[in-house]
Design an enzyme around this catalytic site. Structure first.
Site, PDB file in Angstrom:
ATOM      1  N   LYS A  34       0.845  -1.205   0.000  1.00  0.00           N
ATOM      2  CA  LYS A  34       0.000   0.000   0.000  1.00  0.00           C
ATOM      3  C   LYS A  34       0.869   1.240   0.000  1.00  0.00           C
ATOM      4  O   LYS A  34       0.645   2.183  -0.776  1.00  0.00           O
ATOM      5  CB  LYS A  34      -0.924   0.003   1.227  1.00  0.00           C
ATOM      6  CG  LYS A  34      -2.115  -0.907   1.074  1.00  0.00           C
ATOM      7  CD  LYS A  34      -2.868  -1.104   2.382  1.00  0.00           C
ATOM      8  CE  LYS A  34      -3.946  -2.171   2.193  1.00  0.00           C
ATOM      9  NZ  LYS A  34      -4.577  -2.611   3.420  1.00  0.00           N
ATOM     10  N   GLN A  55      -5.045  -1.310   9.553  1.00  0.00           N
ATOM     11  CA  GLN A  55      -4.951  -2.659   8.984  1.00  0.00           C
ATOM     12  C   GLN A  55      -5.552  -3.699   9.934  1.00  0.00           C
ATOM     13  O   GLN A  55      -5.204  -3.736  11.115  1.00  0.00           O
ATOM     14  CB  GLN A  55      -3.476  -2.985   8.704  1.00  0.00           C
ATOM     15  CG  GLN A  55      -3.248  -4.299   8.018  1.00  0.00           C
ATOM     16  CD  GLN A  55      -3.808  -4.350   6.596  1.00  0.00           C
ATOM     17  OE1 GLN A  55      -3.636  -3.423   5.816  1.00  0.00           O
ATOM     18  NE2 GLN A  55      -4.513  -5.414   6.278  1.00  0.00           N
ATOM     19  N   ASP A  87     -11.490   2.908   3.878  1.00  0.00           N
ATOM     20  CA  ASP A  87     -11.951   1.523   3.783  1.00  0.00           C
ATOM     21  C   ASP A  87     -13.475   1.464   3.618  1.00  0.00           C
ATOM     22  O   ASP A  87     -14.020   0.430   3.240  1.00  0.00           O
ATOM     23  CB  ASP A  87     -11.574   0.745   5.065  1.00  0.00           C
ATOM     24  CG  ASP A  87     -10.387  -0.175   4.849  1.00  0.00           C
ATOM     25  OD1 ASP A  87     -10.112  -0.521   3.685  1.00  0.00           O
ATOM     26  OD2 ASP A  87      -9.741  -0.542   5.849  1.00  0.00           O
TER      27      ASP A  87
END
Ligand code: NDP
Length: 291
Positions: A54, A98, A121
């Site tokens: 990422k 995460q 997200d």
């Protein structure tokens, strides 16, 4: 006739190219690039790889990358304090914590503390609600990527009978919401669905997000259907090695489908590309810039 293979790697590269152009335009108009902060708690090997990828791709498209790697024993309070700090930081436009988080941390509490406008997200209840009522929002990355891939097979999804297998909050439900927004007629199947093969045979567009290796068989597929395989399952391969397979028995289903995504190389590469796209969208939402 053999199915069209939808190449997720190539489409993800197209998405990243567009994001890089958007970032250039933002830098020209606003003087600085959007920033994405990724928080990693603990030593989960798969999470470490994701976070590394990422960060690398964030920098590649010209955005600012902020990485926070915290030890597994970091307290919930410390993580909450960091998230609040990132919420208040004007250089940070997207925040990603995460998952999975260590067991002593309440993941829901952490995710719900992220400013919804920075929630790249798309998991915050505010964004879930916005998606279902059709407001501009940040949509979870994997369903977004899956919908982009489906649109590579047909110009419009409007009017298609779509079946989504799986009703998780991160894939199945947002996928259903997105397809409804695309004017599909949507059925959501799950572990309690009666006659799953029969339900799947009604699908012009079938999305499998289950987590069972090669569950979907050839005779579940309507001839010519678009098949999007979200599943990522590690199974024993040859010579004692493991290999990745999806939730769809790829070889046999490709004989019947009109278009199909492979695993690996289908939905997987789209997820980070859509995360970067969401960071640009988050920047625009925060600055009041229309799409
Ligand atoms: P979850 O385990 O959270 O959800 C699985 C869903 O499948 C549930 O809704 C469950 O139903 C349903 N299900 C389970 N067994 C059956 C069955 N026999 N028949 C029909 N439905 C069934 O998984 P996720 O949604 O998180 O992930 C799904 C897959 O997608 C996994 O393989 C995962 O690795 C992959 N994935 C891939 C990503 C990518 O980037 N490509 C990102 C995220 C996930 P019920 O609700 O009734 O229990």
């Amino acid at each position: 006739m053999a199915a069209q293979i939808i190449d997720g790697k190539a489409v993800a590269a197209e998405v990243r190219k567009q994001v890089a152009e958007d970032v250039k335009a933002i830098v020209a108009s606003h003087g600085s690039a959007p920033g994405l902060a990724v928080v990693l708690v603990g030593e989960d090997p798969a999470s470490k790889v994701y976070v590394k990828n990422k960060a690398a791709q964030t920098v590649e498209v010209g955005m600012q990358s902020f990485e926070y790697k915290l030890p597994a024993e970091t307290s919930e309070h410390e993580i909450l304090t960091l998230v609040q700090r990132l919420n208040a930081n004007p250089n940070v436009n997207g925040i990603l914590v995460q998952l999975p988080l260590p067991k002593h941390v309440n993941a829901e509490k952490i995710l719900n503390t992220i400013d919804p406008d920075k929630d790249v997200d798309g998991f915050h209840p505010t964004n879930v609600g916005r998606l279902w009522i059709g407001e501009r929002t940040l949509v979870p990355c994997t369903p977004t990527g899956s919908a982009i891939l489906a649109k590579k097979a047909v110009p419009s999804l409007q009017g298609l009978n779509a079946v989504v297998i799986g009703r998780s909050n991160i894939v199945g439900k947002p996928m259903a919401a997105l397809l409804l927004r695309e004017s599909c007629t949507v059925t959501v199947a799950h572990s309690k669905t009666k006659d799953l093969p029969g339900v799947c045979r009604t699908a012009d567009l079938l999305v499998a997000a289950v987590g069972i290796p090669e569950l979907v068989k050839k005779d579940w597929i309507k001839p010519g259907a678009i098949v999007i395989d979200v599943g990522i399952n590690r199974v024993p391969g040859e010579n004692g090695k493991t290999k990745l397979v999806g939730d769809v028995a790829y070889d046999e289903c490709a004989e019947v489908a009109g278009a199909i995504t492979p695993v690996p190389g289908g939905v997987g590469p789209m997820t980070i590309a859509c995360l970067l796209q969401n960071t640009v969208t988050a920047f625009k939402i925060q600055k009041g810039i229309k799409d």
